[in-house]
Design an enzyme around this catalytic site. Structure first.
Site, PDB file in Angstrom:
ATOM      1  N   HIS A 278     -28.210  30.774  83.710  1.00 47.47           N
ATOM      2  CA  HIS A 278     -29.511  30.780  84.398  1.00 47.47           C
ATOM      3  C   HIS A 278     -30.424  31.709  83.606  1.00 47.47           C
ATOM      4  O   HIS A 278     -30.704  31.459  82.434  1.00 47.47           O
ATOM      5  CB  HIS A 278     -29.279  31.214  85.850  1.00 47.47           C
ATOM      6  CG  HIS A 278     -30.430  31.038  86.775  1.00 47.47           C
ATOM      7  ND1 HIS A 278     -31.580  30.363  86.455  1.00 47.47           N
ATOM      8  CD2 HIS A 278     -30.610  31.457  88.064  1.00 47.47           C
ATOM      9  CE1 HIS A 278     -32.409  30.372  87.481  1.00 47.47           C
ATOM     10  NE2 HIS A 278     -31.844  31.042  88.472  1.00 47.47           N
ATOM     11  N   HIS A 317     -31.166  21.169  80.591  1.00 47.03           N
ATOM     12  CA  HIS A 317     -31.631  21.627  81.897  1.00 47.03           C
ATOM     13  C   HIS A 317     -31.150  20.657  82.943  1.00 47.03           C
ATOM     14  O   HIS A 317     -31.087  19.456  82.695  1.00 47.03           O
ATOM     15  CB  HIS A 317     -33.172  21.700  81.915  1.00 47.03           C
ATOM     16  CG  HIS A 317     -33.693  22.562  82.999  1.00 47.03           C
ATOM     17  ND1 HIS A 317     -33.859  22.107  84.273  1.00 47.03           N
ATOM     18  CD2 HIS A 317     -34.048  23.872  82.997  1.00 47.03           C
ATOM     19  CE1 HIS A 317     -34.321  23.106  85.018  1.00 47.03           C
ATOM     20  NE2 HIS A 317     -34.432  24.185  84.276  1.00 47.03           N
ATOM     21  N   ASP A 374     -36.121  29.095  77.908  1.00 47.24           N
ATOM     22  CA  ASP A 374     -35.476  30.261  77.306  1.00 47.24           C
ATOM     23  C   ASP A 374     -35.356  30.180  75.796  1.00 47.24           C
ATOM     24  O   ASP A 374     -35.024  31.156  75.138  1.00 47.24           O
ATOM     25  CB  ASP A 374     -34.073  30.445  77.903  1.00 47.24           C
ATOM     26  CG  ASP A 374     -34.168  30.959  79.323  1.00 47.24           C
ATOM     27  OD1 ASP A 374     -35.091  31.738  79.590  1.00 47.24           O
ATOM     28  OD2 ASP A 374     -33.329  30.582  80.153  1.00 47.24           O
TER      29      ASP A 374
HETATM   30  N1  CMC Z   1     -25.342  22.597  74.431  1.00 49.95           N
HETATM   31  C1  CMC Z   1     -24.447  21.603  74.201  1.00 49.95           C
HETATM   32  N2  CMC Z   1     -24.146  20.638  75.098  1.00 49.95           N
HETATM   33  C2  CMC Z   1     -24.772  20.690  76.279  1.00 49.95           C
HETATM   34  C3  CMC Z   1     -25.708  21.686  76.581  1.00 49.95           C
HETATM   35  C4  CMC Z   1     -25.990  22.664  75.598  1.00 49.95           C
HETATM   36  N3  CMC Z   1     -26.888  23.629  75.817  1.00 49.95           N
HETATM   37  N4  CMC Z   1     -26.180  21.489  77.833  1.00 49.95           N
HETATM   38  C5  CMC Z   1     -25.551  20.403  78.287  1.00 49.95           C
HETATM   39  N5  CMC Z   1     -24.702  19.913  77.351  1.00 49.95           N
HETATM   40  C6  CMC Z   1     -23.900  18.695  77.444  1.00 49.95           C
HETATM   41  C7  CMC Z   1     -22.708  18.883  78.384  1.00 49.95           C
HETATM   42  O1  CMC Z   1     -21.575  19.332  77.675  1.00 49.95           O
HETATM   43  C8  CMC Z   1     -22.545  17.483  78.919  1.00 49.95           C
HETATM   44  O2  CMC Z   1     -21.922  16.679  77.944  1.00 49.95           O
HETATM   45  P1  CMC Z   1     -20.866  15.569  78.382  1.00 49.95           P
HETATM   46  O3  CMC Z   1     -21.590  14.652  79.335  1.00 49.95           O
HETATM   47  O4  CMC Z   1     -20.462  14.909  77.105  1.00 49.95           O
HETATM   48  O5  CMC Z   1     -19.744  16.317  79.048  1.00 49.95           O
HETATM   49  C9  CMC Z   1     -23.970  16.968  79.049  1.00 49.95           C
HETATM   50  O6  CMC Z   1     -24.720  17.697  78.054  1.00 49.95           O
HETATM   51  C10 CMC Z   1     -24.577  17.189  80.417  1.00 49.95           C
HETATM   52  O7  CMC Z   1     -24.521  18.591  80.714  1.00 49.95           O
HETATM   53  P2  CMC Z   1     -24.188  19.203  82.099  1.00 49.95           P
HETATM   54  O8  CMC Z   1     -23.382  20.458  81.880  1.00 49.95           O
HETATM   55  O9  CMC Z   1     -23.655  18.169  83.024  1.00 49.95           O
HETATM   56  O10 CMC Z   1     -25.653  19.583  82.577  1.00 49.95           O
HETATM   57  P3  CMC Z   1     -26.017  20.517  83.770  1.00 49.95           P
HETATM   58  O11 CMC Z   1     -27.235  19.958  84.379  1.00 49.95           O
HETATM   59  O12 CMC Z   1     -24.849  20.759  84.654  1.00 49.95           O
HETATM   60  O13 CMC Z   1     -26.329  21.912  83.037  1.00 49.95           O
HETATM   61  C11 CMC Z   1     -27.453  23.698  81.989  1.00 49.95           C
HETATM   62  C12 CMC Z   1     -27.609  22.409  82.799  1.00 49.95           C
HETATM   63  C13 CMC Z   1     -28.850  24.347  81.849  1.00 49.95           C
HETATM   64  C14 CMC Z   1     -26.529  24.687  82.711  1.00 49.95           C
HETATM   65  C15 CMC Z   1     -26.859  23.359  80.614  1.00 49.95           C
HETATM   66  O14 CMC Z   1     -27.701  22.454  79.942  1.00 49.95           O
HETATM   67  C16 CMC Z   1     -26.608  24.602  79.783  1.00 49.95           C
HETATM   68  O15 CMC Z   1     -25.587  25.250  79.948  1.00 49.95           O
HETATM   69  N6  CMC Z   1     -27.568  24.979  78.847  1.00 49.95           N
HETATM   70  C17 CMC Z   1     -27.435  26.186  78.075  1.00 49.95           C
HETATM   71  C18 CMC Z   1     -27.815  27.386  78.948  1.00 49.95           C
HETATM   72  C19 CMC Z   1     -29.307  27.466  79.128  1.00 49.95           C
HETATM   73  O16 CMC Z   1     -30.099  27.329  78.199  1.00 49.95           O
HETATM   74  N7  CMC Z   1     -29.719  27.781  80.383  1.00 49.95           N
HETATM   75  C20 CMC Z   1     -31.110  27.974  80.720  1.00 49.95           C
HETATM   76  C21 CMC Z   1     -31.614  26.953  81.702  1.00 49.95           C
HETATM   77  S1  CMC Z   1     -33.401  26.998  81.833  1.00 49.95           S
HETATM   78  C22 CMC Z   1     -33.749  28.499  82.581  1.00 49.95           C
HETATM   79  C23 CMC Z   1     -33.306  28.576  83.975  1.00 49.95           C
HETATM   80  O17 CMC Z   1     -33.647  27.697  84.779  1.00 49.95           O
HETATM   81  O18 CMC Z   1     -32.671  29.576  84.308  1.00 49.95           O
END
Ligand code: CMC
Length: 460
Positions: A278, A317, A374
């Protein structure tokens, strides 16, 4: 889209027919705003004494927990609006405090309303000396987010009347105090980590200018913030003010639903924001860029991400499946800030190239992974000379206006009750109790479990 929109606008309810193939029975449940109520599924049973059907939604990926008129996001189109105003217009024309007013009261202020609001916030920036003494008690290397969680929670003990959560005066004062004091607490925690004396607020300065003063002031009689940095920070504050039902806001609403005072509810939000998925992501972005070190190392790094060895921090996201509009605005300010501080930061080159290559790569495009807020905010904070551990603290300052607005809305909503999700129980039941001398187990004495392999973590 035309019919859907008009049916939502006119509030006309439609219905969904569900057939339970276990019994052959059909049920008709109302649809309002393209949503059915989970409780309407409870009537679906095989036997009359069954509990009834529930929905299973571990991370609330498709569950609306409230009705809200604060922030609108269209993640597919990359749209963000507060109280109906596009984020781009707010960043161009408003100050952060004006946007905070908009979030809290639902309308842009008139000049006298804004003047009163700014005066009230500006004249509540000091914290009780005992809060300062409490912060001084932390270890020299305490993470400033840990200090902030504690300080915000502690504020509830300084303002016990905030427990009267229905009293309009107390509600207003809690909003003012939290928005006013968060920069002071944030700056104190920063000065603590450097072993420097805490700097008291300067009421002659703007909200962002005063924050820079409390971070930076040394021996000068009067701190004069660079207007370019002051404006860039104010824009960053606007961009982080609210983001509807994200993890920390849901924490504030969930904890607040117990009718605890708003300081304790917001402390829960600060704790949620601390996590690397987050608000902690901007700190991780900087660490990642440093680790990549040079543009030449980007392909290896991206291969590691694709092999799922790590994540590309600052990308992806839960809601945006398009460029995060906040990232687009921040990106424009990076060069401006670097110019103002006269820095040529090599990390900017790595970030720009990393973004370009990721956006050209099928792994990221097929998963709709775009830069989020971010990805670039950390670079601005770094140019301002702020260490990475402080980034999430700076996120918490403006998000306070969002948390408090959401708390105010939630406590006014007659449909809300104490948050209490259901579960699907997966354990044993009705076992016969075994006395300790009769229990057979593995010879090995239980200790800390072996480290579990890191699985892909999902969050919001
Ligand atoms: N790098 C590599 N792969 C990723 C990433 C990433 N940053 N984010 C998602 N994926 C992949 C994930 O592995 C999955 O692949 P597969 O379907 O093959 O298993 C696919 O994309 C879908 O991801 P998800 O984990 O189901 O997506 P989510 O909606 O649960 O997660 C997230 C959203 C923000 C937690 C995630 O994208 C992430 O961990 N990003 C990096 C951390 C980050 O930058 N966070 C800041 C968010 S914006 C500020 C805020 O709101 O706080």
């Amino acid at each position: 889209m035309g019919t859907e929109e008009s049916s939502i606008e006119s509030g006309v309810s439609e219905t969904l027919t569900i057939t339970d193939n276990r019994t052959g029975k059909s049920y008709e449940v109302p649809i309002t705003d393209e949503t059915i109520r989970a409780i309407d599924l409870r009537q679906i049973k095989v036997n009359p004494d069954d509990f009834g059907m529930m929905t299973y939604d571990p991370a609330y990926t498709n569950t609306a927990s409230c009705r809200s008129a604060i922030t609108y996001i269209d993640g597919d189109k990359g749209i963000l609006q507060h109280r109906g105003y596009p984020i781009e217009a707010l960043c161009e024309h408003s100050s952060y405090l004006e946007v905070a007013y908009l979030l809290v009261f639902g309308e842009l202020p008139t000049t006298p309303q804004l003047e009163r609001w700014v005066w009230d916030v500006t004249h509540h920036t000091f914290v009780h000396e005992d809060i300062k003494a409490m912060l001084e008690g932390f270890r020299y290397d305490a993470h400033p987010m840990g200090m902030l969680v504690s300080a915000v929670g502690a504020m509830s003990t300084f303002y016990p009347d905030a427990k009267m959560i229905e009293d309009p005066e107390e509600r207003y004062m809690a909003a003012i105090r939290m928005i006013a004091k968060m920069p002071t607490l944030a700056a104190f925690s920063y000065r603590h980590s450097l072993g420097l004396p805490y700097i008291y607020p300067d009421n002659d300065l703007s909200y962002a200018g005063n924050f820079l003063n409390m971070l930076r002031k040394m021996t000068e009689v009067k701190f004069e913030p660079d207007p370019r940095l002051e404006r860039a920070l104010d824009v960053l504050f606007i961009l982080h003010a609210d983001h509807e039902q994200n993890c920390s806001t849901s924490a504030v609403r969930s904890v607040g639903s117990s009718q605890v005072d708003p300081y304790s509810a917001v402390a829960a939000g600060v704790a949620a924001l601390y996590g690397p998925l987050h608000g902690g992501a901007n700190e991780q972005v900087l660490r990642m860029l440093r680790r990549i070190e040079t543009v030449d190392n980007i392909p290896d790094f991206l291969n590691g991400v694709k092999a799922r060895e790590e994540k590309l921090m600052g990308f992806g996201h839960r809601v945006y499946k398009n460029y995060d509009p906040r990232a687009r605005i921040i990106k424009k300010h990076v060069d401006e800030v670097l110019d103002a501080v006269g820095l040529d930061n090599p990390l900017v080159e790595i970030a720009t190239e990393l973004e370009k290559r990721a956006l050209d790569d099928e792994f990221f495009t097929s998963r709709k992974l775009y830069p989020n807020v971010d990805f670039y905010s950390g670079l601005i904070y770094e140019a301002l000379g702020i260490p990475a551990a402080m980034f999430t603290v700076i996120f918490a300052i403006p998000r306070t206006s969002g948390w408090i607005s959401q708390w105010l809305e939630m406590t006014d909503d007659s449909e809300q009750k104490i948050a209490r999700p259901r579960q699907i129980y997966t354990g044993d039941r009705d076992l016969d109790y075994v006395p300790i001398e009769d229990r057979n187990g593995p010879e090995k004495i239980a200790g800390p479990p072996a480290r579990r392999p890191v699985k892909s973590r999902r969050g919001a």
